[in-house]
Design a protein around this motif. Structure first.
Motif, PDB file in Angstrom:
ATOM      1  N   PHE A  54       0.848  -1.186   0.000  1.00 53.45           N
ATOM      2  CA  PHE A  54       0.000   0.000   0.000  1.00 53.45           C
ATOM      3  C   PHE A  54       0.887   1.240   0.000  1.00 53.45           C
ATOM      4  O   PHE A  54       1.759   1.391   0.848  1.00 53.45           O
ATOM      5  N   GLU A  55       0.663   2.101  -0.986  1.00 53.62           N
ATOM      6  CA  GLU A  55       1.384   3.368  -1.091  1.00 53.62           C
ATOM      7  C   GLU A  55       0.390   4.473  -0.743  1.00 53.62           C
ATOM      8  O   GLU A  55      -0.625   4.645  -1.419  1.00 53.62           O
ATOM      9  N   GLN A  64       0.835  14.737   9.574  1.00 52.62           N
ATOM     10  CA  GLN A  64       1.104  13.341   9.237  1.00 52.62           C
ATOM     11  C   GLN A  64      -0.189  12.532   9.117  1.00 52.62           C
ATOM     12  O   GLN A  64      -1.162  12.799   9.819  1.00 52.62           O
ATOM     13  N   VAL A  65      -0.152  11.541   8.222  1.00 51.52           N
ATOM     14  CA  VAL A  65      -1.261  10.597   8.097  1.00 51.52           C
ATOM     15  C   VAL A  65      -0.700   9.185   8.135  1.00 51.52           C
ATOM     16  O   VAL A  65       0.515   8.977   8.065  1.00 51.52           O
ATOM     17  N   GLY A  66      -1.596   8.219   8.233  1.00 49.02           N
ATOM     18  CA  GLY A  66      -1.197   6.813   8.268  1.00 49.02           C
ATOM     19  C   GLY A  66      -2.194   5.969   7.496  1.00 49.02           C
ATOM     20  O   GLY A  66      -2.971   6.486   6.693  1.00 49.02           O
ATOM     21  N   PHE A  67      -2.190   4.668   7.777  1.00 48.80           N
ATOM     22  CA  PHE A  67      -3.080   3.741   7.078  1.00 48.80           C
ATOM     23  C   PHE A  67      -3.305   2.524   7.967  1.00 48.80           C
ATOM     24  O   PHE A  67      -2.353   1.956   8.488  1.00 48.80           O
ATOM     25  N   VAL A  92       3.236   9.364   7.181  1.00 49.44           N
ATOM     26  CA  VAL A  92       3.357  10.061   5.899  1.00 49.44           C
ATOM     27  C   VAL A  92       3.281  11.568   6.148  1.00 49.44           C
ATOM     28  O   VAL A  92       2.248  12.102   6.564  1.00 49.44           O
ATOM     29  N   GLU A  93       4.390  12.215   5.900  1.00 48.25           N
ATOM     30  CA  GLU A  93       4.470  13.666   6.085  1.00 48.25           C
ATOM     31  C   GLU A  93       3.641  14.376   5.016  1.00 48.25           C
ATOM     32  O   GLU A  93       3.331  13.810   3.968  1.00 48.25           O
ATOM     33  N   PRO A 115      -6.605   6.902  11.311  1.00 46.62           N
ATOM     34  CA  PRO A 115      -6.992   7.512  12.583  1.00 46.62           C
ATOM     35  C   PRO A 115      -6.325   8.873  12.814  1.00 46.62           C
ATOM     36  O   PRO A 115      -6.790   9.655  13.645  1.00 46.62           O
ATOM     37  N   LEU A 116      -5.257   9.172  12.086  1.00 47.75           N
ATOM     38  CA  LEU A 116      -4.554  10.441  12.273  1.00 47.75           C
ATOM     39  C   LEU A 116      -5.195  11.587  11.512  1.00 47.75           C
ATOM     40  O   LEU A 116      -5.021  12.747  11.862  1.00 47.75           O
TER      41      LEU A 116
END
Length: 127
Positions: A54-55, A64-67, A92-93, A115-116
């Motif tokens: 997953f990209e 920042q985010v996530g997955f 992920v910035e 969740p971020l």
């Protein structure tokens, strides 16, 4: 002469072993997803069984985010239900991309979210 033959045999063994291992590796398809403020732009996914990376792209979310990927029906708030290999290897910035490790998906339904960000939960179906 025996020393040269021994070196050639050893070199040939490493070469053949390396090629055999490379042929045994499975190819993982890349699934690119992007997040904007409060949502993923891809609302549903349908994939075949297999190995995936997953990209995740952070499109100007501002932080920042996530997955997170979870089998549908499992309590997504509990980290023990998360598919850990699907996590991005680092947060992920803003305006960058990060990838997960190879994740093997089998038939069924999953949900993905961040969740971020935070985002709603979206459906990923594996056929």
């Amino acid at each position: 002469m025996k020393k040269i033959i021994a070196i050639i045999v050893v070199a040939l063994t490493f070469t053949l072993t390396g090629k055999a291992q490379n042929n045994m590796k499975t190819e993982a398809a890349v699934v690119s997803l992007e997040q904007t403020k409060g949502e993923f732009t891809q609302k549903t996914l349908t994939l075949k069984e297999g190995d995936y990376i997953f990209e995740i792209a952070n499109k100007n979310v501002g932080h920042q985010v996530g997955f997170v990927l979870v089998p549908k029906g499992a309590d997504a708030s509990k980290p023990e239900n998360h598919i850990k290999t699907a996590y991005v290897t680092k947060a992920v910035e803003n305006n960058t991309k990060e990838t997960s490790k190879v994740t093997t998906l089998t038939k069924g339904e999953y949900v993905y979210f961040c969740p971020l960000n935070p985002t709603p939960q979206y459906t990923l179906t594996v056929k």
